[in-house]
Design an enzyme around this catalytic site. Structure first.
Site, short mmCIF file in Angstrom:
data_model
loop_
_atom_site.label_atom_id
_atom_site.label_comp_id
_atom_site.label_asym_id
_atom_site.label_seq_id
_atom_site.Cartn_x
_atom_site.Cartn_y
_atom_site.Cartn_z
N GLU A 18 9.47 1.60 -12.48
CA GLU A 18 8.03 1.36 -12.41
C GLU A 18 7.54 1.52 -10.97
OE1 GLU A 18 8.56 -2.40 -14.23
OE2 GLU A 18 8.55 -3.50 -12.36
N CYS A 67 -29.97 4.52 13.44
CA CYS A 67 -31.15 5.33 13.74
C CYS A 67 -32.30 4.61 13.05
CB CYS A 67 -31.00 6.73 13.17
SG CYS A 67 -32.56 7.63 13.16
N CYS A 99 -32.15 13.47 14.00
CA CYS A 99 -33.56 13.55 14.38
C CYS A 99 -33.78 13.43 15.89
CB CYS A 99 -34.38 12.50 13.65
SG CYS A 99 -34.04 10.82 14.22
N TYR A 154 4.90 -8.00 -13.85
CA TYR A 154 6.12 -7.24 -14.13
C TYR A 154 7.36 -8.09 -14.34
CZ TYR A 154 6.18 -7.95 -9.08
OH TYR A 154 6.10 -8.52 -7.84
N ASP A 206 1.76 -1.92 -3.81
CA ASP A 206 1.67 -2.41 -2.44
C ASP A 206 0.55 -3.44 -2.37
OD1 ASP A 206 2.37 -2.65 0.13
OD2 ASP A 206 1.51 -0.75 0.82
N CYS A 221 -36.52 9.92 9.79
CA CYS A 221 -35.34 10.77 10.03
C CYS A 221 -34.96 11.47 8.72
CB CYS A 221 -34.18 9.92 10.54
SG CYS A 221 -32.63 10.82 10.66
N LYS A 230 11.93 3.70 -1.82
CA LYS A 230 10.67 3.82 -1.08
C LYS A 230 10.21 5.28 -0.98
CE LYS A 230 9.11 0.43 0.87
NZ LYS A 230 9.56 -0.56 1.82
N LYS A 252 6.13 0.65 -7.43
CA LYS A 252 6.16 -0.56 -6.63
C LYS A 252 4.78 -0.73 -5.99
CE LYS A 252 8.79 -2.71 -2.88
NZ LYS A 252 7.62 -2.98 -2.09
N CYS A 255 -29.91 9.87 17.77
CA CYS A 255 -29.51 10.21 16.40
C CYS A 255 -29.16 11.70 16.34
CB CYS A 255 -30.63 9.89 15.42
SG CYS A 255 -30.35 10.58 13.78
S1 IVH Z 1 10.48 -6.25 -9.38
C1 IVH Z 1 13.74 -9.64 -8.82
N1 IVH Z 1 8.49 -4.59 -9.68
O1 IVH Z 1 7.82 -5.63 -3.98
C2 IVH Z 1 13.00 -8.41 -8.47
N2 IVH Z 1 8.64 -5.85 -7.66
O2 IVH Z 1 9.55 -5.18 -1.57
C3 IVH Z 1 11.56 -8.55 -8.77
N3 IVH Z 1 6.78 -5.46 -6.11
O3 IVH Z 1 8.81 -8.86 -3.51
C4 IVH Z 1 10.79 -7.47 -8.19
N4 IVH Z 1 5.73 -3.98 -7.36
O4 IVH Z 1 7.04 -8.62 -5.25
C5 IVH Z 1 9.09 -5.49 -8.87
N5 IVH Z 1 6.77 -3.10 -10.06
C6 IVH Z 1 7.36 -4.01 -9.27
C7 IVH Z 1 6.83 -4.36 -8.02
C8 IVH Z 1 7.50 -5.29 -7.23
C9 IVH Z 1 5.73 -4.65 -6.20
C10 IVH Z 1 7.07 -6.32 -4.94
C11 IVH Z 1 7.88 -7.52 -5.27
C12 IVH Z 1 8.89 -7.65 -4.16
C13 IVH Z 1 8.53 -6.56 -3.22
C14 IVH Z 1 9.82 -6.01 -2.64
#
Ligand code: IVH
Length: 673
Positions: A115, A430, A415, A231, A119, A435, A318, A117, A412
């Site tokens: 899935e 401005c 104008c 999740y 941010d 303008c 990553k 990750k 500006c």
């Molecule tokens: S699973 C026990 N799934 O990223 C493992 N974590 O850098 C549970 N995070 O602290 C994590 N999206 O909070 C999981 N789809 C995702 C996520 C995710 C973001 C976060 C998570 C973790 C951090 C690690």
């Protein structure tokens, strides 16, 4: 109504509103209009106002209104909130797989879930018997900050599960883990609003989301477009799931928003899917900094144990950074609707993950000064999803010495008039109301979809109208003649007539749309609706004081001041007079009228196809709904009328086949009387 009836009604309303929240915020598939939703909420509020003793914490009205906190208290997590180990390339993922294979032979045959990750900011949500009780940030993994009141304001977070009542088991205690973040589009909209109001814009969605969730005043959190995806289940008194897939499905089934995930039978598939997700990262509607690969079998995952704070059963793969350096050729300056000057970077074109980037945001003049960004500098540029790329800062080490500090323009750029600075604000303005850049942007905003919604009046035509001197302010639109339009390039009879008719139709837009359209600083669609509901007419609004305005929820001192200033400005008063004499509706007829409009279309279902001559889809839809009719997206034997416009789609033959009555816009108007 009798007591018992009222109590039934309150439950019915809450369930209905919960369902529509779910449709809108979780599924992104609303089935009613905003107006209908507001009416349901209004009715619920009225009953709860009369019977505060019936208010429950999971009532949809209880998302806002909590008092600001002095500080957050600590909340202990029921189990350690673990982190994740990282891999930065495919080899790193394979090395992880090899490590755990040596620890447990079952890993060889393991299946996986992959899935994105997210941010954002990790949160831990506690449900007791299905009711959301408290929630915390991750903190140090053992204790987090109790941000319950703030979390309640997030609409995609259900205050009660399951969504559809019976049939699914809900443990007494269920603790769920998810991520709070902002969709890129919402982040961009937020920044656009702030920038138009001359306020500081935010640098990136992650920090904005984190800062918003950690506000001591929940009202502030509520004003930020935060959202949630879950999740993981951290703890529960029932052990109902054998696999991660089953657990994710369970979360989804009880009505929580769940992160998108893919199932993989083996590690090869997981790696392939990760590469695919990486390639599509910029199409995601949110920022993701990688993918998470997890062992699907929960027993195996738990047996694999933990190293430090990282579970062995999962790894974060990553994405490579999306930062590059390039030369800042120059700094350009845009003039916005409110006259705000916004600097932007003109770059030596550079590729960032598959896209050629030529321009980037520089936020505001303070930002340039703070970072000491100079034309000619080599700069670090970041692209994140759909967010316009932005300049992070200069690479000072490679300066030649010829780069001069940047001086913001005193005039500006459009104008040529002197620009001004408001004490305490970051923006330069401005202030020349004449303008051309501002006039064009103003009109563009006035006619836009969320405002007066004048179909067919795009930026090109606005530029033509202003360029030809036919329009100097928004009110001039209403006195345009066909002869005038015919002078313009690209205008023939039909096009001119359609435009005039669309302009005329907009005269009866609601007061809240008119207020949005006027473009008062800080007054967007939400604020405009509040003002319209409260004051009911432009005349009333032009007499309000700052104190009157401050009484209204969601209107702070800056907006109150902006409203009063706007109505005091003689140029604006003149525009209002002109609008009024042109016949633009200046009062809130709609709110009261809804109950007096004859519901002549009650029980009738409409489908619209093709482009109508004078009405946008939205207008036609509202018109039908206000008269009691229903809109459906597809033709069936239950369809009462097909409303036919130009270039219809496949709905037309289908309606013909089923013998559904087919009408045009004029005939629709006749039906309404
Ligand atoms: S699973 C026990 N799934 O990223 C493992 N974590 O850098 C549970 N995070 O602290 C994590 N999206 O909070 C999981 N789809 C995702 C996520 C995710 C973001 C976060 C998570 C973790 C951090 C690690």
């Amino acid at each position: 109504m009798e007591f018992a009836d009222l109590q039934n009604r309150i439950e019915e309303l809450r369930n209905e509103i919960r369902y529509h929240n779910y449709r809108y915020y979780v599924l992104d598939e609303p089935v009613i209009s905003d107006g209908e939703y507001d009416r349901l909420m209004g009715e619920l509020r009225r009953i709860e106002d009369k019977h505060p003793e019936w208010i429950t914490p999971d009532s949809p009205t209880q998302r806002t209104g909590a008092a600001p906190a002095e500080r957050f208290s600590k909340l202990r997590h029921p189990a350690a909130i673990l982190s994740l180990g990282n891999a930065f390339d495919e080899a790193g993922v394979r090395a992880w797989f090899d490590r755990i294979r040596k620890l447990d032979e079952r890993v060889e045959q393991a299946d996986f879930v992959v899935e994105p990750k997210l941010d954002g900011l990790t949160v831990v949500l506690h449900y007791q018997n299905g009711v959301f009780m408290q929630g915390a940030t991750r903190g140090d993994g053992e204790y987090g900050e109790d941000v319950t009141s703030n979390l309640r304001t997030i609409r995609s977070l259900p205050l009660r599960v399951p969504m559809n009542g019976k049939g699914i088991e809900i443990p007494n205690s269920l603790v769920i883990r998810g991520e709070v973040f902002m969709y890129l589009k919402d982040f961009d909209d937020l920044n656009r609003r702030l920038s138009e109001a001359g306020e500081k814009t935010y640098l990136n969605p992650r920090n904005t989301a984190a800062g918003s969730l950690r506000q001591l005043d929940p009202e502030l959190t509520a004003s930020r477009p935060l959202t949630l995806l879950t999740y993981d289940i951290v703890a529960s008194d029932r052990d109902l799931w054998r696999t991660d897939v089953a657990r994710l499905k369970y979360l989804k089934d009880i009505g929580l928003p769940v992160v998108n995930h893919k199932y993989c039978e083996d590690i090869e598939c997981a790696i392939e899917v990760s590469h695919e997700m990486a390639a599509e990262r910029h199409d995601l509607p949110f920022e993701a900094d990688g993918v998470v690969i997890k062992i699907n079998d929960l027993d195996l995952a738990s047996d694999l144990g933990v190293v430090g704070k990282d579970p062995r059963s999962a790894i974060a793969f990553k994405f490579p950074a999306v930062e590059v350096t390039t030369i800042l050729r120059d700094i350009g300056v845009n003039v916005g609707r409110t006259g705000v000057l916004t600097p932007y970077a003109i770059l030596e074109p550079v590729e960032i993950s598959g896209v050629i980037v030529r321009q980037a945001t520089l936020h505001n003049f303070d930002y340039i000064a703070e970072k000491d960004i100079r034309p000619g500098d080599r700069v670090l540029v970041k692209r994140a999803g759909d967010v316009i790329p932005y300049v992070i800062g200069p690479v000072v080490d490679v300066r030649s010495g010829d780069e001069k500090p940047y001086v913001p323009p005193q005039m500006c750029p459009v104008c040529g008039q002197q620009v001004e600075h408001i004490e305490g604000e970051v923006a330069w303005f401005c202030v020349n109301a004449a303008c051309p850049a501002q006039i064009v942007r103003n009109i563009e905003h006035f006619v836009s979809r969320g405002a007066m919604d004048i179909v067919g009046l795009g930026i090109k035509i606005v530029e033509q109208l202003v360029g030809a001197g036919l329009v100097e302010d928004v009110a001039d639109l209403y006195t345009l003649s066909k002869e005038e339009l015919l002078q313009l390039e690209g205008f023939a009879d039909k096009k001119a007539e359609n435009l005039l008719s669309a302009i005329a139709t907009s005269k009866t837009q609601s007061l809240s749309r008119l207020l949005t359209a006027l473009g008062i600083r800080g007054v967007g669609e939400v604020g405009a609706t509040e003002l319209a509901n409260q004051f009911k007419s432009i005349t009333n609004l032009s007499q309000v004081t700052i104190d009157d305005l401050l009484e209204i929820e969601g209107i702070g001192p800056n907006i109150a001041q902006a409203v009063v200033d706007w109505f005091e400005n003689p140029a604006n008063r003149k525009v209002l007079d002109k609008l009024s004499s042109a016949g633009v509706q200046m009062e809130d007829l709609q709110a009261e009228n809804l109950f007096t409009i004859p519901q002549v279309l009650d029980g009738k279902t409409f489908v619209i196809t093709g482009t109508l001559p004078n009405l946008s889809r939205q207008q036609a839809k509202e018109m039908i709904e206000h008269h009691g009719g229903r809109i459906s997206s597809s033709v069936s034997k239950n369809t009462s009328y097909l409303v036919l416009g130009e270039s219809p789609g496949s709905k037309l033959p289908k309606a013909q086949k089923l013998g559904v009555a087919i009408i045009n816009e004029d005939e629709l108007r006749k039906l309404l009387g």
